[in-house]
Design an enzyme around this catalytic site. Structure first.
Site, PDB file in Angstrom:
ATOM      1  N   GLN A 193     -27.376  30.984  -0.422  1.00 43.93           N
ATOM      2  CA  GLN A 193     -27.094  29.691   0.467  1.00 43.93           C
ATOM      3  C   GLN A 193     -27.701  28.518  -0.126  1.00 43.93           C
ATOM      4  OE1 GLN A 193     -26.175  30.325   4.709  1.00 43.93           O
ATOM      5  NE2 GLN A 193     -27.013  32.642   4.111  1.00 43.93           N
TER       6      GLN A 193
ATOM      7  N   THR B  15     -33.115  33.905  12.075  1.00 44.83           N
ATOM      8  CA  THR B  15     -34.099  33.001  13.236  1.00 44.83           C
ATOM      9  C   THR B  15     -34.714  34.055  14.092  1.00 44.83           C
ATOM     10  OG1 THR B  15     -32.367  31.315  12.798  1.00 44.83           O
ATOM     11  CG2 THR B  15     -33.902  31.350  14.809  1.00 44.83           C
TER      12      THR B  15
ATOM     13  N   GLU C 296     -35.611  28.354   5.429  1.00 39.14           N
ATOM     14  CA  GLU C 296     -34.767  27.962   4.372  1.00 39.14           C
ATOM     15  C   GLU C 296     -35.459  27.462   3.140  1.00 39.14           C
ATOM     16  OE1 GLU C 296     -31.727  28.119   5.044  1.00 39.14           O
ATOM     17  OE2 GLU C 296     -31.202  27.620   7.002  1.00 39.14           O
TER      18      GLU C 296
ATOM     19  N   ARG D   6     -18.891  31.393   7.515  1.00 44.09           N
ATOM     20  CA  ARG D   6     -19.144  30.501   8.628  1.00 44.09           C
ATOM     21  C   ARG D   6     -18.334  31.366   9.704  1.00 44.09           C
ATOM     22  NH1 ARG D   6     -23.618  29.537   8.295  1.00 44.09           N
ATOM     23  NH2 ARG D   6     -23.315  31.027   6.281  1.00 44.09           N
TER      24      ARG D   6
END
Length: 776
Positions: free
Chosen positions: A256, A34, A226, A613
């Site tokens: 992912q 990001t 993404e 995560r």
């Protein structure tokens, strides 16, 4: 050099500084993608690119807002506002507003949400006089959505004999007619649904070359976040818009890619280099989020996938704790393990609840976790859905059960009197409420006096009301002699509640059926737990326990909470402590995703997402047995546990049992060779106040074959010799471990044993439910 560039590592900086041409940024988990995407846009603007010429596509509005805020911090809020940034749907809705008239739509066209679409399709099904059982509105909408996202228009549908034949085989030959009518009605109403926002954009760019040229010239720099999650329709829009200048930057991680069930196509990112010439690739391989152990363990898993782009994720973070794997006896034990572990970590390290998350493959798994957390008084929040006991299908089932215990429960009755549908409409219910209030009796009492009282209801409806009343009365009669699970099982089957949910044929329906199944498992678990504690196991007491659970759910004060969610929802999030539960074959990987290599690889990517995560610590757990519709089944540990390099893991309990040897000899006397290779904990032996009495083992009296069936039918018993237990026997209990039988008392199903366990605890257990194994 600008200060924002100083915040980047070398690989990130190279990606930000690359201005022209097609480029792909492979961004591993926790690698700061990001930041790179944000600073690349800011850098373009700092170097003379007009923000009106930049298009940035994200997958969530939240991501777009965060990025815009960061960019504003570099270039100023005024210029940041001029960016074309947002989700695919929001950006292309904006374009369609400007160009709608070319497609025959008004510029102020309505956007239908899912509920609007379902209502319209329901009306069409009714008007075409089709069977509601075959043509479920949600199921039909799902089929139409698949068509639109694959660019199958009504015209293309009727030109494809295979699609038409497939719908005939599925028993729904009129899908095409519904699709056509739905599209016509939306057009006439000046409305588009969410899928139209992409389909109509593709139509606009294909049918009107001047419009395509206009937006190609406007969007000279295109960035897509993404990218691995894009579907075919999104891919074609991006490809068309970028075709002129080819200044396209896509960011993503093939490892992912977990949304194939929504139409995402991993080939879009895998084949990007084939779509454009002279593609520059940048790899963000440094993970800033997780410990070294977590990063390397995740790498060892995802390396098993054959379809992937080459990269090596690494981190400069500390080694950290090993990944803990816990084997539990049942899902109830698994829930208690998670709750206890969270409680201990909280107390020992003074951590708030929001330091923890529990991830699961299916929503139904939340039940056991919620129950355990509630009993520890640990606040939690369900993300992406309602708390287990607040879900519609659970409330429907519980309403039936509440009605059996208390037939005067008006809210419960109103909830189920016409569910599943039995032709009793809202007008009838309103008349019943008015009449019951007038005669000062409950609605259920009123149903017993329909013929004797003056109520404006015709004979056909009265017959349906009488059938409903008789069904509830029959359940009440059965409940007098059956336990809570048997009653609930009867209600679910006789009301055809499951069949009604299944008939929708959607992924959501599968999840809802799993929830009802999990409720049944919870009732069975509740009965056995109550029996072991010799406490009330009635249906009434179970409903009281659930009522307390729902009161707990209503506590909405703004305090830190443990996060509970499916792994799909966890993507993009991070937590210090992560618990991943239900690591068993047919659960994770899912039984519905084990038919092809691509399905298994997607499940493995999902496990990779779950692992990554975590910042500090990962706990993995699996159960040896789970209930399925009240029947205990044996479970096999997930293949993913085997795929983690063993140097990164620590088994809190044995990974699997070895084949049983001679049970009359203690195997420990022979020693354990090569201790580091065996993943078993040594038997726990603690000092007790009194040493266990070394009574000679009694020979087991094997029953004749004719008696075996009777013994095996005993509810909850896993051992044929439970009723032959003798004082002095040595036994093993799944939860309490090994111990010596001090005394046996009672007869038949009331027979109890007093046992002193190696922990020093002495417990009295009902043999009917104790699941003891005689070991000597």
């Amino acid at each position: 050099m600008s200060s924002y560039l100083d915040e980047l590592n070398e690989a990130q900086r190279e990606a930000v500084l690359q201005k022209e041409g097609p480029m792909i940024i492979i961004a591993g988990a926790g690698s700061g993608k990001t930041r790179v995407l944000t600073y690349r846009i800011a850098h373009l603007m700092k170097n003379g690119v007009d923000p009106f010429n930049i298009l940035s596509l994200t997958f969530t509005n939240k991501a777009a807002r965060e990025m815009k805020s960061r960019i504003a911090g570099v270039v100023g809020p005024s210029e940041a506002k001029n960016l074309w940034m947002g989700t695919f749907h929001s950006v292309f809705a904006r374009i369609l507003r400007s160009e709608a008239e070319k497609l025959g739509y008004p510029s102020n066209f309505t956007i239908y949400d899912t509920q609007d679409s379902v209502r319209l399709i329901s009306s069409i099904i009714k008007e075409l006089q089709l069977e509601k059982e075959k043509y479920k509105a949600k199921q039909v909408l799902g089929r139409i959505s698949q068509f639109k996202n694959s660019l199958i228009t009504v015209r293309a549908y009727y030109q494809n004999p295979e699609l038409i034949e497939a719908d005939k085989v599925s028993g729904r030959p009129k899908i095409g007619s519904i699709y056509k009518e739905y599209v016509d009605r939306c057009f006439k109403a000046g409305a588009m649904d969410f899928d139209d926002l992409l389909l109509r954009t593709n139509e606009l760019l294909t049918r009107f070359p001047e419009v395509l040229a206009k937006y190609q010239d406007r969007f000279r720099y295109i960035l897509v976040d993404e990218y691995q999650d894009t579907n075919h329709s999104q891919y074609l829009i991006v490809r068309a818009l970028a075709d002129r200048y080819q200044n396209i930057c896509v960011v993503g991680d093939d490892s992912q890619s977990i949304y194939a069930f929504r139409g995402a196509n991993i080939k879009n990112i895998l084949n990007f280099q084939k779509d454009y010439d002279d593609v520059k690739m940048f790899k963000l391989e440094q993970n800033y989020r997780s410990s070294s152990t977590i990063v390397q363990a995740a790498n060892s898993v995802i390396d098993k996938n054959k379809t992937k782009l080459d990269k090596e994720i690494w981190t400069a973070n500390q080694e950290g704790e090993s990944i803990k794997i816990m084997r539990t006896f049942s899902e109830g034990d698994e829930g208690r393990f998670v709750a206890n572990s969270i409680f201990e970590n909280k107390m020992q390290q003074q951590l708030p609840n929001n330091s923890f998350t529990v991830l699961y493959r299916t929503n139904a798994q939340s039940r056991a976790i919620e129950d355990a957390l509630r009993k520890k008084n640990i606040k939690y929040k369900i993300y992406g859905g309602l708390s287990f006991y607040q879900r519609k299908e659970i409330k429907d089932t519980l309403a039936y059960l509440r009605l059996l215990v208390n037939p005067n429960d008006e809210e419960a009755l109103k909830r189920v009197i016409n569910y599943p549908a039995r032709g009793i409409g809202q007008t009838t219910v309103d008349r019943l409420v008015i009449a019951a209030n007038h005669y000062k009796i409950s609605i259920f009492e009123l149903l017993h006096q329909l013929d004797g009282l003056s109520i404006n209801i015709n004979s056909g409806i009265k017959a349906k009301l009488n059938n409903f009343r008789d069904m509830i009365r029959s359940f009440q009669i059965e409940a007098a002699s059956k336990n809570a699970f048997e009653v609930a099982d009867l209600v679910v089957k006789k009301t055809r509640l499951i069949r009604d949910i299944e008939s929708e044929g959607t992924p959501e329906a599968v999840s809802r059926v799993e929830n009802v199944q999990e409720l049944m498992n919870g009732i069975k678990d509740f009965i056995e737990e109550q029996h072991q504690k010799e406490e009330d196991a009635s249906l009434a007491y179970f409903l009281e326990d659930v009522a307390l659970a729902t009161d707990f759910d209503k506590d909405k004060e703004d305090v830190p909470r443990v996060s509970l969610m499916t792994i799909h929802l966890a993507k993009g999030l991070e937590f210090p402590y992560v618990y991943i539960v239900g690591l068993e074959e047919n659960l994770f990987p899912s039984a519905m995703s084990m038919n092809t290599r691509s399905e298994i690889e997607e499940e493995r990517r999902l496990f990779y997402v779950a692992l990554t995560r975590a910042q500090k610590q990962v706990y993995l757990s699996y159960a040896q047995s789970r209930y399925r519709w009240g029947k205990l089944i044996d479970c096999e540990p997930s293949r993913f546990l085997e795929e983690i390099d063993e140097k990164y893991i620590d088994f809190i309990s044995p990974k699997k049992e070895q084949a049983a040897g001679n049970k009359f000899i203690n195997k420990d006397i022979f020693g354990i060779p090569d201790e580091n290779r065996i993943r078993f904990k040594k038997p726990l032996v603690r000092k007790v106040e009194k040493p266990l009495k070394k009574t000679a083992a009694k020979p087991v009296q094997v029953k004749p074959a004719k008696n075996l069936k009777k013994l095996s039918d005993m509810q909850g018993s896993q051992n044929l010799f439970d009723h032959d237990l003798l004082q002095g026997n040595y036994v093993e209990h799944a939860k309490f471990g090994k111990g010596e039988v001090l005394s046996v008392e009672g007869t038949g199903n009331s027979k109890k044993a007093e046992i002193r366990f190696e922990s020093g605890d002495t417990k009295k257990l009902l043999l009917q439910f104790a699941k003891l194994k005689i070991i000597g």
